[in-house]
Design an enzyme around this catalytic site. Structure first.
Site, short mmCIF file in Angstrom:
data_model
loop_
_atom_site.label_atom_id
_atom_site.label_comp_id
_atom_site.label_asym_id
_atom_site.label_seq_id
_atom_site.Cartn_x
_atom_site.Cartn_y
_atom_site.Cartn_z
CG ASP A 154 59.88 40.21 1.92
OD1 ASP A 154 60.90 41.22 2.00
OD2 ASP A 154 59.30 40.29 0.80
CD GLN A 157 54.18 40.06 -3.82
OE1 GLN A 157 53.59 41.24 -3.53
NE2 GLN A 157 55.26 39.68 -3.61
CD GLU A 158 56.74 36.93 -4.81
OE1 GLU A 158 57.77 36.06 -4.67
OE2 GLU A 158 57.18 38.05 -4.83
CG HIS A 169 63.50 39.08 -8.16
ND1 HIS A 169 62.73 39.25 -9.31
CD2 HIS A 169 62.75 38.68 -7.07
CE1 HIS A 169 61.74 38.37 -9.02
NE2 HIS A 169 61.71 38.18 -7.62
NE ARG A 170 62.06 44.62 -3.40
CZ ARG A 170 61.88 45.14 -2.19
NH1 ARG A 170 62.83 45.69 -1.53
NH2 ARG A 170 60.54 45.41 -1.73
CB SER A 171 58.22 43.63 -8.24
OG SER A 171 58.17 44.74 -7.51
CB SER A 202 54.57 43.86 -2.16
OG SER A 202 55.50 42.87 -2.32
CE LYS A 247 61.06 36.72 -3.30
NZ LYS A 247 59.52 36.88 -2.99
CE LYS A 295 62.23 41.31 -1.55
NZ LYS A 295 60.77 41.66 -0.86
CD GLU A 346 58.49 39.21 -8.41
OE1 GLU A 346 58.42 38.22 -8.27
OE2 GLU A 346 58.93 40.13 -7.61
CG ASP A 358 56.13 36.37 -0.80
OD1 ASP A 358 55.46 36.58 0.14
OD2 ASP A 358 56.94 37.32 -1.38
CD GLU A 412 59.03 35.91 0.40
OE1 GLU A 412 59.58 35.10 -0.62
OE2 GLU A 412 59.12 37.19 0.28
CG HIS A 457 54.38 41.38 -7.94
ND1 HIS A 457 55.28 40.86 -7.11
CD2 HIS A 457 54.63 42.70 -7.18
CE1 HIS A 457 55.92 41.27 -6.54
NE2 HIS A 457 55.67 42.57 -6.38
#
Ligand code: PGA
Ligand code: ZN
Length: 435
Positions: free
Chosen positions: A326, A178-179, A379-381, A56, A402, A351, A220, A258, A299, A170
């Site tokens: 982000d 998403q999170e 991190h990234r996915s 994303s 995260k 990131k 993730e 997020d 986020e 994800h």
């Protein structure tokens, strides 16, 4: 001198002399190609880096170079980026002395020559930058988190943000946000924070299973149940935190979201949980969620282009919760400076591959510190076993990291690195950066 003081003895020689850089096409945690880059210094010190990759992504991110050859990895191969490291970048850096990492990064940026690293590829450049930073720390005989610590900044152990329920880009479920993350802010130490997150994750799995939900994992490492309403996920999370014996809220485990709202923003409206909402209605929704649940951070609550909405969101909730940019900030020092001037958000996600060099990342974090904006390293996915971001977080005193669920090797590699640093340096304070 306390063991977390970043310098001991005379300042190390910051000069970077590289004998060789070499990249290989490897896989990330989603079965997609990425790069492994090895840097060998003139003194023989070698270090490698695994390059992360997002799903994303913000439209302003530095450009990840892909081959677009449909015959390989559905066009996602990175042999061009690998070739750029092994050819042009190796030629550029070989035998040349750089004053420090900043000088090397500046040379990489200049050689690329574009505003978004699209010629040599941000994936190629960031791999060289991270590997060089690691090689330098090794040559200095210091752990990364000490070597990277900016002058005047006190390193600290971050609150881990465990992403335990995955939706959006994800996971193939009906959840648009998403999170959903567990943030053990009230834990007394890194080890206790990791225990709180892992115990709650395990209890959450049972609660979801007993309620008839699938407990398969998203990219993730969080569970990806087919739950549509964010409220239902949040209710379940609070239940799991309590059932695991922890306290929901900032005194124990708080919740961070997020939504990654750019992903469900179309035609000037937000499309989430079966509703079509204006920017103002999204802000109302978040205000209600923050009343009803122990949410401490949101986020990308709004889309990257919706700056007016972000202003309203910040006015409404900015003094109560953390609002993290982000996709809207993409770790870009110039965009963050603009946001600070416009009083948009009060925190930035960090990131390294979004901006493309370690130096620019440290610069973005410095701007945040000076403006009183919080930072959460991420991190990234798509990840590898690389643990650079754990050290970066400790070095910069960010206080928040995260890096996914407390499950899957590429996620726990980072948390385990934090546990090791904490064990060796029990004097490092734990918790969000004081503001
Ligand atoms: P990405 O998502 O790594 O897939 O871009 C992470 C995030 O949105 O924070
Ligand atoms: Zn995000």
């Amino acid at each position: 001198m306390s063991s977390h003081t970043p310098t001991t003895g005379p300042a190390p020689d910051s000069t970077v002399q590289i004998r060789h850089v070499h990249a290989v096409e490897i896989l990330d945690s989603r079965a997609r190609p990425t790069l492994s880059v090895t840097v060998t210094l003139a003194d023989g010190t070698t270090a490698r880096a695994g390059v992360p990759s997002g799903a994303s992504t913000g439209s302003g991110e530095a450009v990840e170079l892909r081959d677009h050859d449909p015959a390989r990895y559905a066009g996602l191969g990175v042999l061009t980026a690998v070739g750029n490291v092994n050819g042009e970048i190796n030629d550029l850096v070989q035998g040349r002395a750089f004053a420090d990492l900043g000088d090397l990064d500046a040379a990489l940026i200049a050689a690329d020559g574009t505003a978004n690293k699209s010629r040599l590829g941000a994936n190629a450049i960031v791999g060289v930058s991270i590997a060089a930073a690691r090689a330098l720390a090794s040559a200095h005989g210091r752990p990364m988190w000490q070597d990277l610590a900016p002058a005047g900044v006190a390193p600290r152990m971050p609150v881990p943000h465990f992403n335990v329920v995955n939706g959006g880009a994800h996971a193939p479920n009906s959840l648009d946000f998403q999170e959903f993350m567990l943030a053990p802010i009230g834990a007394p130490s890194m080890a206790e924070a990791v225990r709180a997150g892992a115990e709650t994750y395990t209890v959450l799995k049972k609660i979801l299973h007993d309620a008839g939900h699938a407990t398969g994992l998203g990219d993730e490492g969080g569970f990806a149940p087919d739950i549509t309403r964010p409220e239902d996920v949040l209710t379940t999370l609070v239940q799991a935190i309590a059932a695991a014996g922890h306290t929901p809220g900032r005194a124990g485990i708080a919740i961070a979201l997020d939504p990654a709202a750019s992903e469900f923003y179309r035609d000037g409206a937000y499309h989430a949980a079966g509703q079509t909402l204006s920017s103002g209605q999204m802000v109302d929704w978040y205000a209600r969620l923050c009343e009803d649940f122990p949410i401490w951070s949101i986020e990308d609550g709004l889309a990257e282009g919706d700056w007016d909405g972000w202003t309203a969101l910040t006015e409404r909730l900015g003094d109560r919760i953390q609002l993290v940019g982000d996709d809207i900030f993409v770790t870009n020092p110039a965009i963050i400076t603009d946001a600070v001037n416009r009083e948009v958000a009060n925190a930035a996600l960090i990131k390294v591959n979004q901006i493309g060099t370690v130096t620019e990342t440290l610069d973005a974090m410095r701007i945040c510190r000076e403006a009183g904006y919080a930072t959460m390293v991420s991190h990234r996915s798509g990840e590898t076993e690389d643990t650079f971001i754990a050290d970066l977080t400790v070095a910069t005193g960010a206080g928040q990291l995260k890096t996914g669920a407390p499950a899957r090797g590429e996620r726990i590699a980072k948390y385990n690195r934090l546990l090791e640093i904490a064990d060796h340096h029990p004097d490092l304070p734990y918790g969000p950066a004081p503001n």
